[in-house]
Design a protein around this motif. Structure first.
Motif, mmCIF file in Angstrom:
data_model
loop_
_atom_site.group_PDB
_atom_site.id
_atom_site.type_symbol
_atom_site.label_atom_id
_atom_site.label_comp_id
_atom_site.label_asym_id
_atom_site.label_seq_id
_atom_site.Cartn_x
_atom_site.Cartn_y
_atom_site.Cartn_z
ATOM 1 N N LEU B 167 -16.656 11.589 -13.717
ATOM 2 C CA LEU B 167 -15.310 11.285 -13.095
ATOM 3 C C LEU B 167 -15.352 10.517 -11.723
ATOM 4 O O LEU B 167 -14.273 9.906 -11.256
ATOM 5 N N THR B 168 -15.934 11.472 -10.944
ATOM 6 C CA THR B 168 -15.647 10.882 -9.529
ATOM 7 C C THR B 168 -16.642 9.203 -9.338
ATOM 8 O O THR B 168 -15.964 8.675 -9.024
ATOM 9 N N GLU B 169 -17.492 9.233 -9.783
ATOM 10 C CA GLU B 169 -17.803 8.096 -9.827
ATOM 11 C C GLU B 169 -17.193 6.946 -10.273
ATOM 12 O O GLU B 169 -17.489 5.865 -10.030
ATOM 13 N N ALA B 170 -16.444 7.137 -11.903
ATOM 14 C CA ALA B 170 -15.788 6.321 -12.240
ATOM 15 C C ALA B 170 -14.481 5.384 -11.458
ATOM 16 O O ALA B 170 -14.459 4.232 -10.920
ATOM 17 N N ALA B 171 -14.065 6.907 -10.287
ATOM 18 C CA ALA B 171 -12.969 6.141 -9.486
ATOM 19 C C ALA B 171 -13.267 6.324 -8.083
ATOM 20 O O ALA B 171 -11.912 6.261 -7.357
ATOM 21 N N MET B 172 -14.957 5.226 -8.303
ATOM 22 C CA MET B 172 -14.936 5.225 -6.597
ATOM 23 C C MET B 172 -14.018 4.302 -6.500
ATOM 24 O O MET B 172 -13.616 3.403 -5.283
ATOM 25 N N GLU B 173 -13.332 3.618 -7.714
ATOM 26 C CA GLU B 173 -12.514 2.082 -7.351
ATOM 27 C C GLU B 173 -11.788 2.221 -7.689
ATOM 28 O O GLU B 173 -11.518 2.512 -9.301
ATOM 29 N N VAL B 174 -10.426 2.712 -6.914
ATOM 30 C CA VAL B 174 -8.574 2.558 -7.954
ATOM 31 C C VAL B 174 -7.729 2.186 -7.274
ATOM 32 O O VAL B 174 -8.059 1.593 -6.327
ATOM 33 N N SER B 175 -7.025 1.257 -7.970
ATOM 34 C CA SER B 175 -5.442 1.321 -7.195
ATOM 35 C C SER B 175 -4.550 2.765 -6.956
ATOM 36 O O SER B 175 -4.851 3.270 -7.041
ATOM 37 N N ALA B 176 -4.429 2.160 -5.307
ATOM 38 C CA ALA B 176 -4.098 3.209 -4.685
ATOM 39 C C ALA B 176 -2.698 2.522 -3.730
ATOM 40 O O ALA B 176 -2.938 1.639 -3.882
ATOM 41 N N ASP B 177 -2.074 3.140 -3.729
ATOM 42 C CA ASP B 177 -0.472 2.849 -2.152
ATOM 43 C C ASP B 177 -1.529 3.445 -0.964
ATOM 44 O O ASP B 177 -2.214 4.502 -1.360
ATOM 45 N N PHE B 178 -1.176 3.323 0.320
ATOM 46 C CA PHE B 178 -2.207 3.320 0.955
ATOM 47 C C PHE B 178 -1.117 3.638 2.461
ATOM 48 O O PHE B 178 -0.084 2.548 2.914
ATOM 49 N N ASP B 340 -8.203 18.075 13.814
ATOM 50 C CA ASP B 340 -7.763 18.693 12.816
ATOM 51 C C ASP B 340 -6.561 18.716 12.924
ATOM 52 O O ASP B 340 -5.938 19.473 12.970
ATOM 53 N N ALA B 341 -6.146 17.874 13.400
ATOM 54 C CA ALA B 341 -5.035 17.418 13.769
ATOM 55 C C ALA B 341 -4.032 16.480 12.247
ATOM 56 O O ALA B 341 -3.921 17.208 11.023
ATOM 57 N N TRP B 342 -3.302 15.835 12.562
ATOM 58 C CA TRP B 342 -2.471 14.986 11.454
ATOM 59 C C TRP B 342 -3.383 14.206 10.480
ATOM 60 O O TRP B 342 -4.254 14.199 10.988
ATOM 61 N N PRO B 343 -3.189 13.828 9.102
ATOM 62 C CA PRO B 343 -4.070 12.824 8.415
ATOM 63 C C PRO B 343 -4.064 12.004 9.446
ATOM 64 O O PRO B 343 -3.370 10.872 9.469
ATOM 65 N N ASP B 344 -4.752 11.456 8.702
ATOM 66 C CA ASP B 344 -5.505 9.785 9.545
ATOM 67 C C ASP B 344 -4.979 9.286 8.792
ATOM 68 O O ASP B 344 -4.629 7.841 9.118
ATOM 69 N N TYR B 345 -4.846 9.437 7.518
ATOM 70 C CA TYR B 345 -4.222 8.415 6.506
ATOM 71 C C TYR B 345 -4.011 9.046 5.540
ATOM 72 O O TYR B 345 -4.195 10.088 5.057
ATOM 73 N N MET B 346 -2.442 8.664 4.698
ATOM 74 C CA MET B 346 -3.112 8.994 3.488
ATOM 75 C C MET B 346 -2.642 8.075 1.886
ATOM 76 O O MET B 346 -2.513 6.872 2.229
ATOM 77 N N TRP B 347 -2.959 9.014 1.324
ATOM 78 C CA TRP B 347 -3.071 7.753 -0.042
ATOM 79 C C TRP B 347 -2.589 8.286 -1.221
ATOM 80 O O TRP B 347 -2.760 9.087 -1.903
ATOM 81 N N VAL B 348 -2.054 7.636 -2.296
ATOM 82 C CA VAL B 348 -1.358 7.990 -3.741
ATOM 83 C C VAL B 348 -2.620 7.203 -4.943
ATOM 84 O O VAL B 348 -2.240 5.778 -4.859
ATOM 85 N N PRO B 349 -3.425 7.538 -5.299
ATOM 86 C CA PRO B 349 -3.945 6.730 -6.265
ATOM 87 C C PRO B 349 -3.425 6.694 -8.237
ATOM 88 O O PRO B 349 -2.111 7.401 -8.375
ATOM 89 N N TYR B 350 -3.750 5.771 -8.159
ATOM 90 C CA TYR B 350 -2.563 5.462 -9.721
ATOM 91 C C TYR B 350 -3.543 5.568 -11.585
ATOM 92 O O TYR B 350 -3.965 5.786 -11.703
ATOM 93 N N SER B 351 -4.954 4.557 -10.436
ATOM 94 C CA SER B 351 -5.376 4.268 -12.337
ATOM 95 C C SER B 351 -6.990 4.031 -11.659
ATOM 96 O O SER B 351 -6.418 2.843 -9.985
ATOM 97 N N VAL B 352 -8.148 3.761 -12.305
ATOM 98 C CA VAL B 352 -9.279 3.824 -12.126
ATOM 99 C C VAL B 352 -8.958 1.671 -12.389
ATOM 100 O O VAL B 352 -9.159 1.874 -13.463
ATOM 101 N N LEU B 353 -9.924 1.096 -11.302
ATOM 102 C CA LEU B 353 -10.242 -0.095 -12.095
ATOM 103 C C LEU B 353 -11.471 -0.319 -12.354
ATOM 104 O O LEU B 353 -12.213 0.390 -12.126
ATOM 105 N N LYS B 354 -11.443 -1.824 -12.839
ATOM 106 C CA LYS B 354 -13.078 -2.180 -13.850
ATOM 107 C C LYS B 354 -14.350 -2.293 -12.451
ATOM 108 O O LYS B 354 -13.025 -2.411 -11.138
#
Lengths: 275, 481
Positions: B167-178, B340-354
């Motif tokens: 699952l980890t490898e499959a999710a290396m490419e996902v659609s996401a909001d950043f 160790d302060a605020w997040p450098d970036y945040m993201w929300v994944p939606y689905s695994v991409l081909k």
């Protein structure tokens, strides 16, 4: 190894702390930054308020009509070529061919061609423009989401989105989503810049150079003769819900922006006028 | 400064000598319960109940979503380092790798194991010790319920570690909001990238996605250049007191400020691959870590407290920008806590991409879903399983010593970024216009060219960011890349 890593980090942070013990706000640099940020935020509030106070009721005096040159009419149509951008923040991208400045560039992913057609214009007290958006399998473009038959978007004269509906193949009822909403699940089509962009509270600027396009899109633009006249165009800077940039270049007289860039996509206006 | 440089150099050597990694290390645990699949791959039916119009009103959010928890809870996992051959490693799964078992179950028609070694393994040229799969694990932990029991497909047994690895490898490419720009190296410490995500953005992402939708949010918890992608199972904000309300600053009379404190949690990636995550209960333990973040939020209207101390009404949160200079509150983390302060970036994944070039292209998410993510596993009658090939051996890792080795990638070699003497510098010569657009009034051909504000277009050099009342970071050593 874990222990050593942890110790190293503790050591690092401790060392930094020891070197930066002054009261932050006593630092004139930080105070200046804080002030600048407040000033930008103040500008945003005033811009929003002024736009709301001056919002016209009639389509003929709306922002879109002023840019288009006239109010929208049923049958107006245009095509957008659209590319989805994959952001790369989370990725390890050690491609040796990439320059350092390109490492965080988004990756150009799927592309599609979309036909926009105005299907209804309401001139009531609350004017509404309804546009049908259809994916086209033409000119080498394939369908980004074949399950989607068409999309209905509606907005007011100032391009504030009001409604969005997906018409799915083999489903009798359209499927409504919040325009610019926040979703648990997204189709790739949801990432594309095919929505209304609020115009009246956007910051506008002069543009001296055409927007920088990723190589794949630049090639397409060159082939299709995409070349907006900057002297007749306005550059619009808008924030999305989370403050991320939405940028558009609107050439005066066109029915839709020539160029739109959102965090997840780029759109180019490739056809305008009646079919 | 010279003291700092010496300390930095020493630390750099220490960090490199001990091979600091972006994603983690190992521990242990037990098992049971069924594997559940990701939500349907086709999104629209699932949007029902999972689609909301964004909400920016502080009073509403603070009274309704002060605490948020993702459902399902993202799981603790492992970062599958390239140096250990990624998911072609047999070290954690009895000598047979997850990729090798996958190839065997698919009848030898796939070559996931060899691809992994060549592209995510110790054979990768100029590999760095910190390279791994933490982004894939984070996305997988958010998108899929935790595999908690073994499955067997075509006679090949996949244990929890194998399933998590695939699952980890499959999710290396996902659609996401950043949200937020990534800091890549020392020179970014003086760029606007460092200061986003800004507090209002942080608050909006957590309360809207996780508070309202129960959606998992991922963060790069390392504020500066390293990348530590981690899934967030939950957050808490302390309810504000009237004394936290600062009102408007005289120079920005329409911007209203309030102090907030939050605790953010993340799942760990330094557990053993087969670990079963303990239930998340808003506490740090062997599977979850936490951090307290202090901030000043900015609103476009005043906050009104009732006699009961509750927020009765408020303005909306402000998130905006000028160029790359994001604005929306100020972090108040104090001095020294830059990484160790605020997040450098945040993201929300939606689905695994081909998979394209980045994830292992031999892994087929549809096949995984159909055969591995069902209780007990489901045979694939279209193939005859082959024996599992032993996991390839790991090549000796390259020297991580910084001395004398050339910079292997086109990353700038680290040089301390001198602290600017004044802010802002290098910004646009003038700000954008803030008035409502005085749009052209004429038709498409006769309209005079409108006169606009002086701000140039998208290639404009960005102005300095705000940091609010927090010191700009001093340069710290970065790994050579």
């Amino acid at each position: 190894m874990k222990i050593f890593c942890a110790l190293s980090i503790v050591f690092l942070v401790s060392a930094m702390s020891g070197l930066t013990g002054a009261d932050a706000m006593a630092d004139p640099d930080e105070r200046e930054l804080y002030s600048k940020a407040l000033s930008i935020a103040q500008g945003k509030v005033l811009r929003d308020r002024a736009a709301a106070a001056n919002r016209p009721g009639a389509l003929s005096t709306s922002s879109s009509a002023l840019l288009f040159g006239r109010p929208y009419q049923k049958g107006d149509s245009w095509d957008l070529a659209v590319w989805r951008l994959n952001q790369t923040q989370e990725m390890l991208r050690p491609a040796p061919t990439l320059a350092a400045s390109e490492l965080r560039d988004p990756i150009v992913a799927e592309s599609g061609l979309f036909r926009f057609k105005v299907i209804q214009v309401s001139q009531d007290a609350a004017p509404v423009i309804e546009i049908e958006v259809t994916q086209l399998r033409q000119a080498g473009f394939s369908l980004i989401d074949p399950a989607v038959e068409r999309i209905l978007i509606s907005g007011d004269g100032n391009f504030h989105p009001l409604k969005k509906q997906y018409f799915i193949k083999n489903r009798p009822e359209p499927f409504s989503v919040s325009p610019n909403g926040i979703r648990k699940v997204k189709s790739l089509i949801d990432f594309l810049p095919i929505d209304f962009i609020p115009l009246d509270n956007a910051v506008r600027e002069e543009l001296r150079y055409p927007p920088r396009l990723p190589p794949a899109i630049r090639e397409f633009a060159a082939k299709t003769g995409f070349k907006p006249d900057l002297s007749r165009s306005v550059w619009l800077e808008q924030d999305d819900f989370f403050g991320r940039p939405i940028q558009a270049l609107w050439e005066h007289g066109d029915p839709w922006p020539s160029y739109i860039k959102t965090p997840h996509g780029i759109a180019l206006l490739v056809r305008k006028g009646a079919l | 400064m010279s003291l700092f440089k010496n300390v930095s150099t020493l630390l750099l050597l220490l960090l490199l000598a001990f091979g600091i990694s972006a994603c983690g290390d190992v521990s242990d645990d037990e098992l049971s319960e069924p594997v559940v699949s990701e939500a349907d791959s086709w999104p629209y039916p699932n949007v029902k109940g999972g689609d909301v119009q964004g909400e920016k009103n502080f009073a509403y959010l603070v009274n309704n979503h002060l605490v948020g928890k993702a459902s399902p809870t993202p799981w603790a996992g492992f970062w599958w380092p390239y140096g250990g051959n990624g998911i072609a490693a047999g070290k954690y799964t009895g000598g047979l790798s997850p990729a090798g078992k996958y190839d065997a179950a698919r009848g030898g028609r796939t070559h996931a194991q060899s691809w992994e070694v060549a592209n995510h393994g110790s054979a990768v040229p100029k590999i760095q010790p910190w390279w791994g799969h933490c982004n894939g694990w984070s996305a997988a932990a958010a998108l899929f319920e935790e595999p908690r029991s073994n499955v067997t497909v075509n006679g090949i047994e996949f244990n929890v570690a194998d399933l998590k690895a695939l699952l980890t490898e499959a999710a290396m490419e996902v659609s996401a909001d950043f949200f937020g720009d990534r800091v890549d190296w020392g020179s970014d410490y003086s760029s606007p990238k460092l200061y986003d995500t800004v507090p209002d953005q942080y608050f909006l992402v957590l309360t809207n996605y996780m508070g309202r939708l129960k959606q998992s949010v991922l963060i790069d918890r390392y504020t500066t250049d390293q990348v530590w992608n981690q899934p967030v199972p939950g957050y808490q904000f302390e309810y504000p007191k009237p004394s936290d309300y600062l009102g408007a600053d005289p120079q920005a009379p329409n911007v209203y400020r309030i102090l907030m404190t939050s605790t953010i949690y993340w799942a760990r990636d330094d557990v053993t691959p087969e670990v079963l995550t303990v239930p998340f209960n808003f506490e740090a333990n062997e599977h979850f870590e936490s951090r307290v973040l202090k901030m000043e939020l900015w609103l476009d209207g005043p906050v009104v407290f009732g006699p009961d101390g509750k927020v009765q009404s408020s303005g909306n949160l402000i998130v905006t920008r000028q160029g790359d200079f994001f604005v929306g509150g100020a972090w108040k983390m104090g001095d020294g806590a830059y990484s160790d302060a605020w997040p450098d970036y945040m993201w929300v994944p939606y689905s695994v991409l081909k998979p394209t070039e980045y994830a292992n292209p031999w892994l087929d998410m549809d096949w995984i879903r159909k055969h591995l993510l069902v209780p007990g596993g489901a045979d694939d009658p279209s193939v005859n399983a082959r024996p599992v090939e032993p996991a390839p051996s790991v090549r000796p890792s390259p020297s991580s010593s910084p001395s004398g080795s050339p910079n292997p990638w086109p990353f700038p070699t680290w040089t301390p970024t001198p602290r600017p003497t004044s802010f802002p510098t290098g910004g646009p010569t003038a700000g954008p216009t803030f008035d409502p657009i005085p749009l052209p009034t004429a038709g498409p051909t006769s309209g005079p060219r409108p006169t606009f504000g002086p701000a140039p277009g998208p290639t404009t050099p960005a102005p300095r960011p705000t940091g609010g009342p927090i010191s700009p970071p001093r340069p710290i050593p970065t790994r050579p890349r």
